[in-house]
Structure formats: structure tokens, C-alpha cells
Write a protein that holds these residues in place. Sequence first.
Motif, PDB file in Angstrom:
ATOM      1  N   UNK A 224      31.441  18.951 -32.061  1.00  0.00           N
ATOM      2  CA  UNK A 224      30.854  19.704 -34.150  1.00  0.00           C
ATOM      3  C   UNK A 224      29.290  20.427 -34.080  1.00  0.00           C
ATOM      4  N   UNK A 225      29.539  21.482 -34.310  1.00  0.00           N
ATOM      5  CA  UNK A 225      27.964  22.581 -34.135  1.00  0.00           C
ATOM      6  C   UNK A 225      27.763  22.846 -35.771  1.00  0.00           C
ATOM      7  N   UNK A 226      26.349  22.523 -36.287  1.00  0.00           N
ATOM      8  CA  UNK A 226      25.888  23.405 -37.247  1.00  0.00           C
ATOM      9  C   UNK A 226      25.596  24.772 -37.583  1.00  0.00           C
ATOM     10  N   UNK A 227      26.689  25.240 -38.466  1.00  0.00           N
ATOM     11  CA  UNK A 227      26.084  26.427 -38.210  1.00  0.00           C
ATOM     12  C   UNK A 227      25.742  27.148 -39.855  1.00  0.00           C
ATOM     13  N   UNK A 228      24.238  27.472 -39.544  1.00  0.00           N
ATOM     14  CA  UNK A 228      23.489  28.346 -40.955  1.00  0.00           C
ATOM     15  C   UNK A 228      23.793  29.755 -40.844  1.00  0.00           C
ATOM     16  N   UNK A 229      24.514  30.323 -42.407  1.00  0.00           N
ATOM     17  CA  UNK A 229      25.165  31.483 -41.948  1.00  0.00           C
ATOM     18  C   UNK A 229      23.965  31.690 -43.116  1.00  0.00           C
ATOM     19  N   UNK A 230      23.778  33.073 -43.357  1.00  0.00           N
ATOM     20  CA  UNK A 230      22.672  33.990 -43.825  1.00  0.00           C
ATOM     21  C   UNK A 230      22.833  33.875 -45.565  1.00  0.00           C
ATOM     22  N   UNK A 231      23.633  33.569 -46.116  1.00  0.00           N
ATOM     23  CA  UNK A 231      23.860  33.290 -46.867  1.00  0.00           C
ATOM     24  C   UNK A 231      23.717  31.270 -47.892  1.00  0.00           C
TER      25      UNK A 231
ATOM     26  N   UNK B 253      30.255  23.443 -40.761  1.00  0.00           N
ATOM     27  CA  UNK B 253      29.981  22.325 -39.849  1.00  0.00           C
ATOM     28  C   UNK B 253      31.727  22.860 -38.599  1.00  0.00           C
ATOM     29  N   UNK B 254      31.475  23.436 -37.842  1.00  0.00           N
ATOM     30  CA  UNK B 254      31.803  24.045 -37.037  1.00  0.00           C
ATOM     31  C   UNK B 254      32.565  23.045 -35.529  1.00  0.00           C
ATOM     32  N   UNK B 255      34.093  22.428 -36.089  1.00  0.00           N
ATOM     33  CA  UNK B 255      34.202  21.537 -34.761  1.00  0.00           C
ATOM     34  C   UNK B 255      35.142  22.005 -34.256  1.00  0.00           C
ATOM     35  N   UNK B 256      35.568  22.261 -33.097  1.00  0.00           N
ATOM     36  CA  UNK B 256      37.007  22.223 -32.275  1.00  0.00           C
ATOM     37  C   UNK B 256      36.871  21.734 -30.925  1.00  0.00           C
ATOM     38  N   UNK B 257      37.733  21.473 -30.491  1.00  0.00           N
ATOM     39  CA  UNK B 257      37.954  21.143 -28.424  1.00  0.00           C
ATOM     40  C   UNK B 257      37.521  21.689 -28.228  1.00  0.00           C
ATOM     41  N   UNK B 258      36.979  21.268 -26.794  1.00  0.00           N
ATOM     42  CA  UNK B 258      35.863  22.498 -25.711  1.00  0.00           C
ATOM     43  C   UNK B 258      37.023  21.274 -24.176  1.00  0.00           C
TER      44      UNK B 258
END
Length: 216
Positions: free
Chosen positions: A151-158, A163-168
Motif C-alpha cells: 500500500x503506497x501513498x501517491x501525492x499527485x501534483x493536483x 492509495x495505490x494497493x497492489x500485489x508484489x
Amino acid sequence: MKLTIETFKDGESEGRFQCRIVETTEHYLCIDYPVNEQTGRTTLLLDGSEFNVSYIGDDGNVYQFTSEIKGRKKLKIPVLLMLKPSKYELQKIQRREYVRVDVSLDVAIKPKSSDLPPLITRTLDISGGGLAVVDDEKHKGYKPGDVMEATIVLPYNSNHYSYFIADVELIRLIEAKNQEPAKITYQFLKLNEKQRDQIIKYCFEKQLEQRRKING
């Protein structure tokens, strides 16, 4: 196909919008009304408005071109007529698998099929293919091949967070060396369209941001 539109004023980014191609003609791309990424509201771009456009091609590459609005039309829904680029106007940015950006993001990684403890840490870099994170060097029993959920917190320019959640899958455990911390590398597993768009959009934004800083 989904397009990202970025407008500029006095050389500075003014707004970013998402839209889709509804129909194509010989000279135009007919797009639905763009949605402002910051407000979530539809926007009617005026005739003559010029902007940059980017999209992910069927080959997995990111392309961009400049265009402008030439009018509007009524199909099943109201659409705007965007000037269609020639193949010579398309600029290939970079294959998504190799668009890697060095960035520190909050991330939580939780093993899926064991009682091993989660890792709360930060990224060292991220790309459309995977990520590297700082290892806290506390023995957790992780090994290559382990499947986990990140689970990664992605801060966009806007100015909004996603929250980006993916299997790794864990690829390598790398010991600390010189001034570099111990790290763990992961690759993403079976990203769906939404996940792929999310991570590529973020990496593309950061790449453009870093390029602007370098170019002044």
C-alpha cells in the motif's frame, strides 16, 4: 482510449484533465468533456485552447503531443473536437516498464500467506514494473519469491493523495553498502488497468517535474 490534458499559462502548468476519445475522424479526435483532476468537475475548453496531451499506447509506451480545440459536436453525448496529430508529431516518452523515478513515499508491505510481520517503510524508487524500499534490517523472515500486498501513498501534483494497493513479489534483499541503506526490491504482479494507469500517471508526473527542474 484515455487521454491526459495539461494546460499552461505563462509557461506554468495551469490544470490537468482526464478525458476519453469517443470517436475519430480524418482530422479530429472527438473527446468527452475533460474532468479536472483537482476538482473532479467537467470542464469546457474553449475553441483555440492549446495544451499538451499524453496517453499510453497499445505498445505500452507513453506518447505526448500538442493540440488544440477546434469546435464541438453532438454525438450520443456532447464532444469537443481536438485537432488530430500526425504520426510525426507524436513524441515517445519512454517504455512504462523503465520509467523509474527516485522518490521517498510512505509504504506498508504485508505478507499475504504467512504470519510474518508487515514492513512499514519508505520507497527509494518506483516504476511501472516495481519498487525498491528501505529495509529496517530487523529480521522478519522475508525471502525472494514471497508474495505480499503493498500500500503506497501517491501525492499527485493536483494536491490530492491516492492509495495505490497492489500485489508484489519480493525479488532481492540487498545489504547496506557505504552510504546506501539496506533495501528490498519488489516487482508488481498482475496490475489491472486502474492500477497500471495510477502508477504510470504518478511516475510520468514525477519524471516531468524532475525534467522541468533540470531545465530550469
